[in-house]
Design a protein around this motif. Structure first.
Motif, PDB file in Angstrom:
ATOM      1  N   THR A 156      -6.092  29.771   0.401  1.00  0.00           N
ATOM      2  CA  THR A 156      -6.663  30.353  -0.808  1.00  0.00           C
ATOM      3  C   THR A 156      -7.601  29.335  -1.434  1.00  0.00           C
ATOM      4  O   THR A 156      -7.207  28.189  -1.685  1.00  0.00           O
ATOM      5  CB  THR A 156      -5.571  30.730  -1.823  1.00  0.00           C
ATOM      6  OG1 THR A 156      -4.614  31.585  -1.196  1.00  0.00           O
ATOM      7  CG2 THR A 156      -6.182  31.447  -3.022  1.00  0.00           C
ATOM      8  N   SER A 157      -8.851  29.729  -1.663  1.00  0.00           N
ATOM      9  CA  SER A 157      -9.822  28.807  -2.252  1.00  0.00           C
ATOM     10  C   SER A 157      -9.478  28.531  -3.711  1.00  0.00           C
ATOM     11  O   SER A 157      -8.770  29.312  -4.359  1.00  0.00           O
ATOM     12  CB  SER A 157     -11.235  29.382  -2.149  1.00  0.00           C
ATOM     13  OG  SER A 157     -11.337  30.588  -2.888  1.00  0.00           O
ATOM     14  N   GLU A 158     -10.000  27.430  -4.228  1.00  0.00           N
ATOM     15  CA  GLU A 158      -9.710  27.041  -5.603  1.00  0.00           C
ATOM     16  C   GLU A 158     -10.200  28.074  -6.610  1.00  0.00           C
ATOM     17  O   GLU A 158      -9.574  28.295  -7.648  1.00  0.00           O
ATOM     18  CB  GLU A 158     -10.333  25.682  -5.901  1.00  0.00           C
ATOM     19  CG  GLU A 158      -9.649  24.513  -5.214  1.00  0.00           C
ATOM     20  CD  GLU A 158     -10.256  23.178  -5.606  1.00  0.00           C
ATOM     21  OE1 GLU A 158     -11.296  23.184  -6.302  1.00  0.00           O
ATOM     22  OE2 GLU A 158      -9.692  22.139  -5.230  1.00  0.00           O
ATOM     23  N   ASP A 159     -11.346  28.720  -6.306  1.00  0.00           N
ATOM     24  CA  ASP A 159     -11.873  29.709  -7.247  1.00  0.00           C
ATOM     25  C   ASP A 159     -11.315  31.108  -6.990  1.00  0.00           C
ATOM     26  O   ASP A 159     -11.670  32.060  -7.700  1.00  0.00           O
ATOM     27  CB  ASP A 159     -13.405  29.743  -7.190  1.00  0.00           C
ATOM     28  CG  ASP A 159     -13.923  30.053  -5.790  1.00  0.00           C
ATOM     29  OD1 ASP A 159     -13.128  30.417  -4.901  1.00  0.00           O
ATOM     30  OD2 ASP A 159     -15.147  29.910  -5.572  1.00  0.00           O
ATOM     31  N   GLY A 160     -10.453  31.247  -5.988  1.00  0.00           N
ATOM     32  CA  GLY A 160      -9.808  32.528  -5.713  1.00  0.00           C
ATOM     33  C   GLY A 160     -10.665  33.544  -4.989  1.00  0.00           C
ATOM     34  O   GLY A 160     -10.221  34.667  -4.756  1.00  0.00           O
ATOM     35  N   THR A 161     -11.880  33.194  -4.610  1.00  0.00           N
ATOM     36  CA  THR A 161     -12.770  34.164  -3.960  1.00  0.00           C
ATOM     37  C   THR A 161     -12.515  34.286  -2.458  1.00  0.00           C
ATOM     38  O   THR A 161     -12.961  35.246  -1.831  1.00  0.00           O
ATOM     39  CB  THR A 161     -14.239  33.768  -4.182  1.00  0.00           C
ATOM     40  OG1 THR A 161     -14.463  32.453  -3.644  1.00  0.00           O
ATOM     41  CG2 THR A 161     -14.563  33.773  -5.678  1.00  0.00           C
ATOM     42  N   VAL A 162     -11.825  33.303  -1.872  1.00  0.00           N
ATOM     43  CA  VAL A 162     -11.567  33.318  -0.431  1.00  0.00           C
ATOM     44  C   VAL A 162     -10.067  33.269  -0.197  1.00  0.00           C
ATOM     45  O   VAL A 162      -9.366  32.426  -0.766  1.00  0.00           O
ATOM     46  CB  VAL A 162     -12.236  32.116   0.272  1.00  0.00           C
ATOM     47  CG1 VAL A 162     -11.901  32.125   1.758  1.00  0.00           C
ATOM     48  CG2 VAL A 162     -13.740  32.143   0.053  1.00  0.00           C
ATOM     49  N   LYS A 163      -9.583  34.208   0.643  1.00  0.00           N
ATOM     50  CA  LYS A 163      -8.169  34.210   1.020  1.00  0.00           C
ATOM     51  C   LYS A 163      -8.053  34.613   2.475  1.00  0.00           C
ATOM     52  O   LYS A 163      -8.560  35.659   2.881  1.00  0.00           O
ATOM     53  CB  LYS A 163      -7.371  35.170   0.136  1.00  0.00           C
ATOM     54  CG  LYS A 163      -5.862  35.067   0.349  1.00  0.00           C
ATOM     55  CD  LYS A 163      -5.105  35.863  -0.697  1.00  0.00           C
ATOM     56  CE  LYS A 163      -3.598  35.641  -0.559  1.00  0.00           C
ATOM     57  NZ  LYS A 163      -2.836  36.375  -1.593  1.00  0.00           N
TER      58      LYS A 163
ATOM     59  N   THR B 279     -15.505  24.798   1.590  1.00  0.00           N
ATOM     60  CA  THR B 279     -14.839  25.432   0.444  1.00  0.00           C
ATOM     61  C   THR B 279     -13.467  24.808   0.240  1.00  0.00           C
ATOM     62  O   THR B 279     -12.607  24.875   1.119  1.00  0.00           O
ATOM     63  CB  THR B 279     -14.668  26.944   0.698  1.00  0.00           C
ATOM     64  OG1 THR B 279     -15.953  27.538   0.926  1.00  0.00           O
ATOM     65  CG2 THR B 279     -14.001  27.618  -0.491  1.00  0.00           C
TER      66      THR B 279
END
Length: 202
Positions: free
Chosen positions: A88-95, A52
């Motif tokens: 923080t993932s690029e799509d904002g789903t993972v932090k 990711t």
């Protein structure tokens, strides 16, 4: 007149006994080469494609020192830089507020590192597809070395049996086999070195 009875003993081993261990060693080396090929595919392109992408905002960095060697004279200090922060993932789903990764430098608080989440709690710097392919190639080129040796051992039965074994293996090996072994070994060494340079500088 006295006659000798029984079988005459000989110091020479049967050809199959001489070549058996060498062929076994060769098969083992070929297996090692295949394992390295699989690792290259997994740790290089596959891991990159399935990880990711995101960014790690640095909170702090530190240096970890470890020592290798059993005696004080042979111990070598290994220095590893670690950076900790929020991923923080690029799509904002993972932090992840407690992410950490091995870094090439000690960055100041607030610095943003392009990173990839490769596992549940594992992260690594993002070197792009070029770096991922170069990493895979490093494993693949390294695999050519045990494959070349395995081919030679399997074909000739060479098993480190001393000068006589070297002479026998030299007579058994054809020019085509020797040329193939030399080419594979040379390509493996040169390709590995070049791939590692690409990995370091990407």
């Amino acid at each position: 007149m006295t006659h000798a009875h029984g079988n005459v003993a000989t110091n020479a081993a049967a050809p199959g006994e001489r070549t058996g261990p060498g062929r076994l060693i060769g098969a083992g080396l070929c297996l090692v080469g295949l394992v390295l090929l699989a690792l290259g595919a997994y740790l290089g392109p596959y891991t990159y494609a399935t990880s990711t992408p995101g960014k790690l905002t640095v909170q702090t960095c530190s240096v970890d020192y470890k020592y290798r060697g059993t005696t004080s004279s042979s111990r070598k200090r290994i220095k590893t830089r670690w950076c900790y922060g929020t991923f923080t993932s690029e799509d904002g789903t993972v932090k992840d507020l407690n992410a950490d990764l091995k870094s090439d430098a000690l960055y100041q608080r607030g610095h943003v590192i392009e990173a990839r989440k490769t596992g549940d709690t594992s992260y690594e710097p993002d070197h792009g597809w070029v770096g991922a392919i170069a990493e895979g190639c490093a494993w693949w080129f390294a695999a050519l070395i045990p494959l070349a040796l395995g081919l030679f051992f399997t074909a000739t039965g060479f098993a480190f049996g001393g000068p006589s074994d070297v002479h026998r293996a030299g007579q058994t090996a054809s020019q085509g086999l020797l040329r193939t072994v030399y080419v594979l070994g040379a390509v493996g060494v040169i390709g590995f070195a070049v791939s590692m340079l690409v990995v370091v500088f990407t």
